[in-house]
Design an enzyme around this catalytic site. Structure first.
Site, PDB file in Angstrom:
ATOM      1  N   LYS A   1     -41.031  18.996 -29.726  1.00  0.00           N
ATOM      2  CA  LYS A   1     -41.729  19.727 -28.654  1.00  0.00           C
ATOM      3  C   LYS A   1     -40.724  20.263 -27.633  1.00  0.00           C
ATOM      4  CE  LYS A   1     -45.884  16.932 -29.215  1.00  0.00           C
ATOM      5  NZ  LYS A   1     -46.502  15.651 -28.865  1.00  0.00           N
TER       6      LYS A   1
ATOM      7  N   ILE B   1     -53.243  20.980 -23.308  1.00  0.00           N
ATOM      8  CA  ILE B   1     -52.762  21.633 -22.066  1.00  0.00           C
ATOM      9  C   ILE B   1     -52.284  23.045 -22.408  1.00  0.00           C
ATOM     10  CG2 ILE B   1     -51.176  21.484 -20.108  1.00  0.00           C
ATOM     11  CD1 ILE B   1     -50.600  18.581 -20.924  1.00  0.00           C
TER      12      ILE B   1
ATOM     13  N   VAL C   1     -47.516  21.763 -28.579  1.00  0.00           N
ATOM     14  CA  VAL C   1     -46.903  21.050 -27.446  1.00  0.00           C
ATOM     15  C   VAL C   1     -47.983  20.788 -26.394  1.00  0.00           C
ATOM     16  CG1 VAL C   1     -45.040  21.035 -25.748  1.00  0.00           C
ATOM     17  CG2 VAL C   1     -44.791  22.401 -27.828  1.00  0.00           C
TER      18      VAL C   1
ATOM     19  N   GLU D   1     -48.615  10.075 -34.840  1.00  0.00           N
ATOM     20  CA  GLU D   1     -48.378  10.883 -36.040  1.00  0.00           C
ATOM     21  C   GLU D   1     -48.669  10.027 -37.272  1.00  0.00           C
ATOM     22  OE1 GLU D   1     -47.479  14.282 -35.971  1.00  0.00           O
ATOM     23  OE2 GLU D   1     -48.110  13.817 -33.950  1.00  0.00           O
TER      24      GLU D   1
ATOM     25  N   THR E   1     -57.532  14.299 -38.245  1.00  0.00           N
ATOM     26  CA  THR E   1     -57.889  14.051 -36.844  1.00  0.00           C
ATOM     27  C   THR E   1     -58.135  15.363 -36.102  1.00  0.00           C
ATOM     28  OG1 THR E   1     -56.499  12.075 -36.891  1.00  0.00           O
ATOM     29  CG2 THR E   1     -57.101  12.913 -34.725  1.00  0.00           C
TER      30      THR E   1
HETATM   31  P1  NAP Z   1     -54.006  13.851 -40.147  1.00  0.00           P
HETATM   32  O1  NAP Z   1     -55.154  13.198 -39.477  1.00  0.00           O
HETATM   33  O2  NAP Z   1     -53.061  13.019 -40.950  1.00  0.00           O
HETATM   34  O3  NAP Z   1     -54.600  15.029 -41.075  1.00  0.00           O
HETATM   35  C1  NAP Z   1     -53.845  15.696 -42.035  1.00  0.00           C
HETATM   36  C2  NAP Z   1     -54.793  16.476 -42.939  1.00  0.00           C
HETATM   37  O4  NAP Z   1     -54.021  17.219 -43.877  1.00  0.00           O
HETATM   38  C3  NAP Z   1     -55.735  15.581 -43.746  1.00  0.00           C
HETATM   39  O5  NAP Z   1     -57.003  16.207 -43.823  1.00  0.00           O
HETATM   40  C4  NAP Z   1     -55.091  15.525 -45.129  1.00  0.00           C
HETATM   41  O6  NAP Z   1     -56.035  15.365 -46.171  1.00  0.00           O
HETATM   42  C5  NAP Z   1     -54.495  16.939 -45.194  1.00  0.00           C
HETATM   43  N1  NAP Z   1     -53.356  17.049 -46.103  1.00  0.00           N
HETATM   44  C6  NAP Z   1     -52.160  16.432 -45.998  1.00  0.00           C
HETATM   45  N2  NAP Z   1     -51.351  16.823 -46.993  1.00  0.00           N
HETATM   46  C7  NAP Z   1     -52.050  17.702 -47.739  1.00  0.00           C
HETATM   47  C8  NAP Z   1     -51.755  18.470 -48.894  1.00  0.00           C
HETATM   48  N3  NAP Z   1     -50.567  18.395 -49.499  1.00  0.00           N
HETATM   49  N4  NAP Z   1     -52.725  19.291 -49.387  1.00  0.00           N
HETATM   50  C9  NAP Z   1     -53.923  19.384 -48.771  1.00  0.00           C
HETATM   51  N5  NAP Z   1     -54.262  18.692 -47.657  1.00  0.00           N
HETATM   52  C10 NAP Z   1     -53.325  17.866 -47.157  1.00  0.00           C
HETATM   53  O7  NAP Z   1     -53.084  14.638 -39.102  1.00  0.00           O
HETATM   54  P2  NAP Z   1     -53.504  15.173 -37.640  1.00  0.00           P
HETATM   55  O8  NAP Z   1     -53.310  14.089 -36.646  1.00  0.00           O
HETATM   56  O9  NAP Z   1     -54.788  15.875 -37.723  1.00  0.00           O
HETATM   57  O10 NAP Z   1     -52.307  16.197 -37.387  1.00  0.00           O
HETATM   58  C11 NAP Z   1     -52.291  17.470 -38.002  1.00  0.00           C
HETATM   59  C12 NAP Z   1     -51.185  18.308 -37.367  1.00  0.00           C
HETATM   60  O11 NAP Z   1     -51.438  18.436 -35.976  1.00  0.00           O
HETATM   61  C13 NAP Z   1     -49.786  17.702 -37.467  1.00  0.00           C
HETATM   62  O12 NAP Z   1     -48.833  18.731 -37.592  1.00  0.00           O
HETATM   63  C14 NAP Z   1     -49.618  16.998 -36.133  1.00  0.00           C
HETATM   64  O13 NAP Z   1     -48.272  16.860 -35.762  1.00  0.00           O
HETATM   65  C15 NAP Z   1     -50.333  17.979 -35.235  1.00  0.00           C
HETATM   66  N6  NAP Z   1     -50.822  17.430 -33.984  1.00  0.00           N
HETATM   67  C16 NAP Z   1     -51.553  16.294 -33.978  1.00  0.00           C
HETATM   68  C17 NAP Z   1     -52.038  15.813 -32.774  1.00  0.00           C
HETATM   69  C18 NAP Z   1     -52.842  14.545 -32.675  1.00  0.00           C
HETATM   70  O14 NAP Z   1     -53.081  14.093 -31.545  1.00  0.00           O
HETATM   71  N7  NAP Z   1     -53.280  13.966 -33.782  1.00  0.00           N
HETATM   72  C19 NAP Z   1     -51.766  16.502 -31.592  1.00  0.00           C
HETATM   73  C20 NAP Z   1     -51.008  17.684 -31.636  1.00  0.00           C
HETATM   74  C21 NAP Z   1     -50.548  18.135 -32.847  1.00  0.00           C
HETATM   75  P3  NAP Z   1     -56.965  14.043 -46.241  1.00  0.00           P
HETATM   76  O15 NAP Z   1     -57.987  14.203 -45.141  1.00  0.00           O
HETATM   77  O16 NAP Z   1     -57.582  14.104 -47.577  1.00  0.00           O
HETATM   78  O17 NAP Z   1     -56.040  12.868 -46.035  1.00  0.00           O
HETATM   79  N1  HSE Z   2     -48.328  12.081 -31.859  1.00  0.00           N
HETATM   80  C1  HSE Z   2     -48.379  13.051 -30.835  1.00  0.00           C
HETATM   81  C2  HSE Z   2     -48.359  12.367 -29.484  1.00  0.00           C
HETATM   82  C3  HSE Z   2     -49.612  13.884 -30.962  1.00  0.00           C
HETATM   83  O1  HSE Z   2     -48.539  11.141 -29.431  1.00  0.00           O
HETATM   84  O2  HSE Z   2     -48.122  13.030 -28.481  1.00  0.00           O
HETATM   85  C4  HSE Z   2     -49.647  15.049 -30.014  1.00  0.00           C
HETATM   86  O3  HSE Z   2     -48.703  16.007 -30.375  1.00  0.00           O
END
Ligand code: NAP
Ligand code: HSE
Length: 428
Positions: A204, A135, A131, A189, A14
């Protein structure tokens, strides 16, 4: 002179896919602003067979090879979780490569060690996106407010739970259906229990408290209560009482040496600024002795907002790299003890299912009085088997409320303590 810096991504879901897209679409503008020609060299994913708009020669399942690739100058970790992300980030820092991450679990559990590694290697370890999504929050607290005596940081730092509670409040929909929408919109998540059980917000809060108070708070030291216990009935009762139920994180500096860091749903007066932070939006109040109260507001979750914070960090790290510099970093932490929740004071909302017969109120009043808890307001609803008492207390210590709940549960006239929700913000 324009210098080229190549970035290696660990994860492209994502957030990662949006960050790669922005880097590609905005590369000319970034070059003009910074003199750095940013490009993507490699991208590690788990499943290379997924449909992605990326050149296939960028993709690999071997994340270690991305870290080790001599062409990769900046490592961006967006896979999430502790393992293997933690060791990959540590390896990158040890090898002298700056790291950018949005991984709050990693920063809140291994951040101290990783910051030390970054300091040793004299490279950046940046986590603005960890976090508050898009923002700007980490830099303002750690840099702009470096001289401020911050007393409290309080806000809504989880988009998924704010989205769920907002829609339950405004539409009365089912928890599971609304959570499914939050997942579809990319807020939740990978394991959404991290959101609904409060762990994401606790991570956070640990990061915010560490930065605001110059200490190191581990996510496991944060008192954490999720939103599963908040029912439509309590949301409706809150509305009648002039409150809104919000998922809150509160970090306070208490009595000159301790910090309190807690995450739980809370009732706020419907006139409070945080009461109007809706859906997946986040907002954080920072209160300091010189600047007073400042509010940071914006999109706290989702691919685009989070990715823009990641890209800002990548630009910073790359610019520092070509200048042979390193951004500001947290000085030696003070290591303030974390105060136990039992020693924190709040008002409380309680909903009790009671037997409707004479003497019930006297028995209830006795349980509160025995523990020094004073009742501010009380409503009796229904009668017979459906009798309920809803009350709000004056401010009392959590330990006194817990004793009161034990005594209430032992009364013949109380069938169930159906809800207990902290009430905040009356004096804000
Ligand atoms: P996500 O959509 O689940 O993406 C995770 C990515 O990591 C995918 O591309 C996955 O591969 C890859 N991956 C997972 N395990 C792996 C491994 N062992 N080796 C290689 N690649 C691997 O997660 P996301 O929502 O983007 O979140 C990513 C990070 O940002 C997390 O730490 C999350 O807490 C943080 N975050 C997310 C948001 C949000 O709104 N989504 C906001 C703030 C922070 P595949 O594509 O092949 O599955
Ligand atoms: N899962 C988290 C949320 C993503 O809903 O706030 C942003 O860190």
């Amino acid at each position: 002179v324009v210098q080229q810096v190549k970035v290696g991504f660990l994860g492209c879901g994502t957030v990662g896919s949006e960050a790669v897209r922005i880097l590609r679409d905005r590369s000319d503008a970034i070059r003009r602003y910074t003199g750095v020609d940013l490009g993507v060299a490699r991208v590690a994913v788990r499943d290379p067979g997924k449909d992605r708009d990326l050149p296939s020669d960028w993709l690999t399942t071997d994340a270690e090879s991305v870290v080790a690739d001599p062409e990769v100058a900046v490592v961006v970790e967006l896979m999430g979780g502790l393992d293997p992300a933690g060791e990959l980030v540590a390896a990158a820092l040890r090898s002298g490569k700056p790291v950018v991450t949005a991984n709050k679990e990693l920063v809140s559990k291994r951040g101290g060690e990783l910051l030390d590694l970054a300091e040793k290697a004299n490279v950046d370890f940046l986590f603005e996106a960890a976090v508050g999504g898009g923002i700007p929050l980490i830099r303002p607290i750690a840099e702009s407010l470096a001289g401020e005596d911050i007393r409290r940081v309080m806000g809504i730092v989880n988009g998924t739970t704010n989205y769920i509670l907002t829609r339950m409040t405004e539409e009365g929909g089912s928890f599971d259906d609304i959570l499914a929408d939050a997942q579809r919109l990319g807020y939740a998540e990978a394991d959404p229990s991290a959101d609904v059980d409060g762990h994401d917000a606790a991570q956070k809060a640990a990061i915010l408290a560490s930065l605001a108070f110059g200490t190191r708070v581990h996510a496991d030291d944060v008192f954490t209560e999720g939103i599963r216990g908040v029912s439509g009935e309590d949301i409706e009762m809150a509305r009648r009482l002039g409150y809104v139920v919000k998922p809150l994180a509160v970090c306070e500096f208490v009595d000159g040496d301790e910090v309190s860091v807690r995450v739980h749903p809370a009732m706020l007066p419907d006139t409070h600024p945080l009461a109007n932070v809706r859906l997946s939006m986040n907002a954080v109040f920072v209160e300091g002795t010189s600047a007073g109260e400042q509010m940071f507001y914006g999109a706290g979750a989702g691919g685009g907002p989070t990715a823009i914070a990641v890209v800002g960090d990548i630009v910073d790290a790359a610019r520092n790299l070509v200048q042979g510099a390193r951004g500001p970093h947290m000085s030696r932490p003070a290591l303030h003890p974390v105060r136990d929740i039992t020693r924190i004071d709040n008002e409380f909302y309680l909903r009790l299912e009671v037997v409707d017969r004479p003497g019930v109120l006297a028995a209830l009043a006795g349980a509160f009085g025995d523990n020094g808890v004073s009742i501010k307001s009380l409503i009796q609803e229904g009668h017979g088997d459906d009798a309920e008492i809803v009350l709000v207390t004056h401010t009392c210590a959590e330990s006194d409320m817990r004793e009161t709940l034990v005594e209430l549960a032992s009364l013949d006239s109380v069938e169930e303590v159906a809800a207990v929700i902290r009430v905040l913000g009356e004096d804000e």
